[in-house]
Scaffold this active site. Sequence first.
Site, mmCIF file in Angstrom:
data_model
loop_
_atom_site.group_PDB
_atom_site.id
_atom_site.type_symbol
_atom_site.label_atom_id
_atom_site.label_comp_id
_atom_site.label_asym_id
_atom_site.label_seq_id
_atom_site.Cartn_x
_atom_site.Cartn_y
_atom_site.Cartn_z
ATOM 1 N N ARG A 260 13.200 4.324 12.468
ATOM 2 C CA ARG A 260 11.892 4.980 12.493
ATOM 3 C C ARG A 260 11.069 4.510 13.713
ATOM 4 N NH1 ARG A 260 9.444 4.789 6.580
ATOM 5 N NH2 ARG A 260 8.184 6.467 7.479
ATOM 6 N N ASP B 299 1.573 -15.576 6.599
ATOM 7 C CA ASP B 299 1.199 -16.977 6.351
ATOM 8 C C ASP B 299 1.416 -17.363 4.887
ATOM 9 O OD1 ASP B 299 0.459 -17.398 8.973
ATOM 10 O OD2 ASP B 299 -1.699 -17.263 8.617
ATOM 11 N N GLU C 44 12.583 -9.793 1.485
ATOM 12 C CA GLU C 44 11.847 -8.639 2.013
ATOM 13 C C GLU C 44 12.691 -7.389 1.807
ATOM 14 O OE1 GLU C 44 11.026 -9.015 6.195
ATOM 15 O OE2 GLU C 44 10.165 -6.991 6.342
ATOM 16 N N HIS D 193 12.782 -3.031 2.199
ATOM 17 C CA HIS D 193 12.212 -1.751 2.622
ATOM 18 C C HIS D 193 13.114 -0.633 2.138
ATOM 19 C CE1 HIS D 193 9.106 -3.639 4.891
ATOM 20 N NE2 HIS D 193 10.015 -4.456 5.405
ATOM 21 N N ILE D 194 12.494 0.381 1.560
ATOM 22 C CA ILE D 194 13.242 1.510 1.000
ATOM 23 C C ILE D 194 13.948 2.286 2.113
ATOM 24 C CG2 ILE D 194 12.950 3.714 -0.223
ATOM 25 C CD1 ILE D 194 10.452 2.322 -1.579
ATOM 26 N N SER D 195 13.208 2.552 3.167
ATOM 27 C CA SER D 195 13.772 3.293 4.305
ATOM 28 C C SER D 195 14.362 2.302 5.311
ATOM 29 C CB SER D 195 12.677 4.136 4.973
ATOM 30 O OG SER D 195 11.662 3.294 5.507
ATOM 31 N N ARG E 237 7.414 0.045 13.371
ATOM 32 C CA ARG E 237 7.988 -0.424 12.091
ATOM 33 C C ARG E 237 9.106 -1.458 12.303
ATOM 34 N NH1 ARG E 237 5.710 3.254 8.333
ATOM 35 N NH2 ARG E 237 5.354 5.274 9.284
ATOM 36 N N PRO F 61 0.785 -1.228 0.000
ATOM 37 C CA PRO F 61 0.000 0.000 0.000
ATOM 38 C C PRO F 61 0.823 1.287 0.000
ATOM 39 C CG PRO F 61 -0.207 -1.166 2.095
ATOM 40 C CD PRO F 61 0.467 -2.098 1.131
ATOM 41 N N ASN F 62 0.326 2.201 -0.811
ATOM 42 C CA ASN F 62 0.853 3.572 -0.953
ATOM 43 C C ASN F 62 2.152 3.663 -1.745
ATOM 44 O OD1 ASN F 62 -1.261 4.945 0.524
ATOM 45 N ND2 ASN F 62 -0.437 3.920 2.325
ATOM 46 N N ALA G 173 3.137 -0.978 4.761
ATOM 47 C CA ALA G 173 2.565 -0.985 6.123
ATOM 48 C C ALA G 173 2.056 -2.365 6.534
ATOM 49 C CB ALA G 173 1.443 0.044 6.212
ATOM 50 N N TYR H 100 11.351 8.643 0.685
ATOM 51 C CA TYR H 100 11.227 7.548 -0.283
ATOM 52 C C TYR H 100 11.853 7.827 -1.651
ATOM 53 C CZ TYR H 100 7.964 5.832 3.228
ATOM 54 O OH TYR H 100 7.407 5.388 4.393
ATOM 55 N N HIS I 232 3.946 -4.782 8.959
ATOM 56 C CA HIS I 232 3.898 -4.664 10.418
ATOM 57 C C HIS I 232 2.577 -5.157 11.019
ATOM 58 C CE1 HIS I 232 7.250 -2.211 9.234
ATOM 59 N NE2 HIS I 232 6.470 -1.298 8.683
ATOM 60 N N ARG J 267 5.140 11.905 -3.636
ATOM 61 C CA ARG J 267 5.007 12.483 -2.298
ATOM 62 C C ARG J 267 6.200 12.023 -1.435
ATOM 63 N NH1 ARG J 267 0.253 15.527 -2.311
ATOM 64 N NH2 ARG J 267 0.080 15.208 -0.077
ATOM 65 N N ASN K 6 7.959 -5.823 -0.949
ATOM 66 C CA ASN K 6 7.865 -4.714 -0.002
ATOM 67 C C ASN K 6 6.387 -4.595 0.345
ATOM 68 O OD1 ASN K 6 7.786 -2.384 1.493
ATOM 69 N ND2 ASN K 6 9.059 -1.180 0.091
HETATM 70 O O1 CA2 Z 1 10.541 1.758 3.791
HETATM 71 C C1 CA2 Z 1 9.706 1.074 3.223
HETATM 72 O O2 CA2 Z 1 9.875 0.580 2.111
HETATM 73 C C2 CA2 Z 1 8.346 0.831 3.886
HETATM 74 O O3 CA2 Z 1 7.927 -0.486 3.566
HETATM 75 C C3 CA2 Z 1 7.408 1.860 3.299
HETATM 76 C C4 CA2 Z 1 6.013 1.841 3.935
HETATM 77 C C5 CA2 Z 1 6.116 1.901 5.440
HETATM 78 O O4 CA2 Z 1 4.823 1.750 6.017
HETATM 79 C C6 CA2 Z 1 7.035 0.826 5.991
HETATM 80 O O5 CA2 Z 1 7.122 0.980 7.391
HETATM 81 C C7 CA2 Z 1 8.416 0.950 5.396
HETATM 82 C C8 CA2 Z 1 5.170 3.024 3.459
HETATM 83 C C9 CA2 Z 1 5.051 3.144 1.982
HETATM 84 C C10 CA2 Z 1 4.418 4.463 1.682
HETATM 85 O O6 CA2 Z 1 4.964 4.929 0.471
HETATM 86 C C11 CA2 Z 1 4.838 6.235 0.183
HETATM 87 C C12 CA2 Z 1 5.530 6.670 -0.930
HETATM 88 C C13 CA2 Z 1 5.466 8.001 -1.274
HETATM 89 C C14 CA2 Z 1 4.691 8.870 -0.538
HETATM 90 C C15 CA2 Z 1 3.993 8.429 0.556
HETATM 91 C C16 CA2 Z 1 4.067 7.091 0.913
#
Ligand code: CA2
Length: 138
Positions: free
Chosen positions: A104, A84, A95, A97-99, A108, A9-10, A74, A22, A77, A17, A71
Amino acid sequence: MRIVIINGPNLNLLGKREPGIYGSSTFEAFFEKLQKKYAEMELHYFQSNIEGELIDKIQEFGFSADGIILNAAAYTHTSVGIGDAIKAVETPVIEVHISNVYQRETFRHQSYISPNATGIIVGFGLQGYELALQSFSK
Ligand code: CA2
């Protein structure tokens, strides 16, 4: 080598954004570059904001592909269901994660993916997906 990248998601908002966390590239632009650079590999990409669709895709590729790069955003978590699914399939899952989630919020730091992932890559930006890809290309 047949590999699928699955984003949760997102992540469709990448490059649009929050560039400070990111980055400024859209995933589509990044994926096109990967396809060109790794032309010998059959790369697929799927993104969804819906938990069940992510589980369906993991199952679809999880018995036939050589690798899944996930990835779950959210859902990482929160989702017992995705955890599963990873456990149920045969294809190895990396797995990503970008960040650096460990820099954080503490919520997370918990992952339902990690216990059944072959490997985990965090904090390298989009390069993390490429590192995961390279781990499959040996
Ligand atoms: O760091 C990552 O890749 C995450 O999986 C990104 C998730 C976050 O909930 C995880 O804790 C770590 C959030 C992705 C949201 O992506 C956005 C991208 C651009 C603008 C807003 C959100």
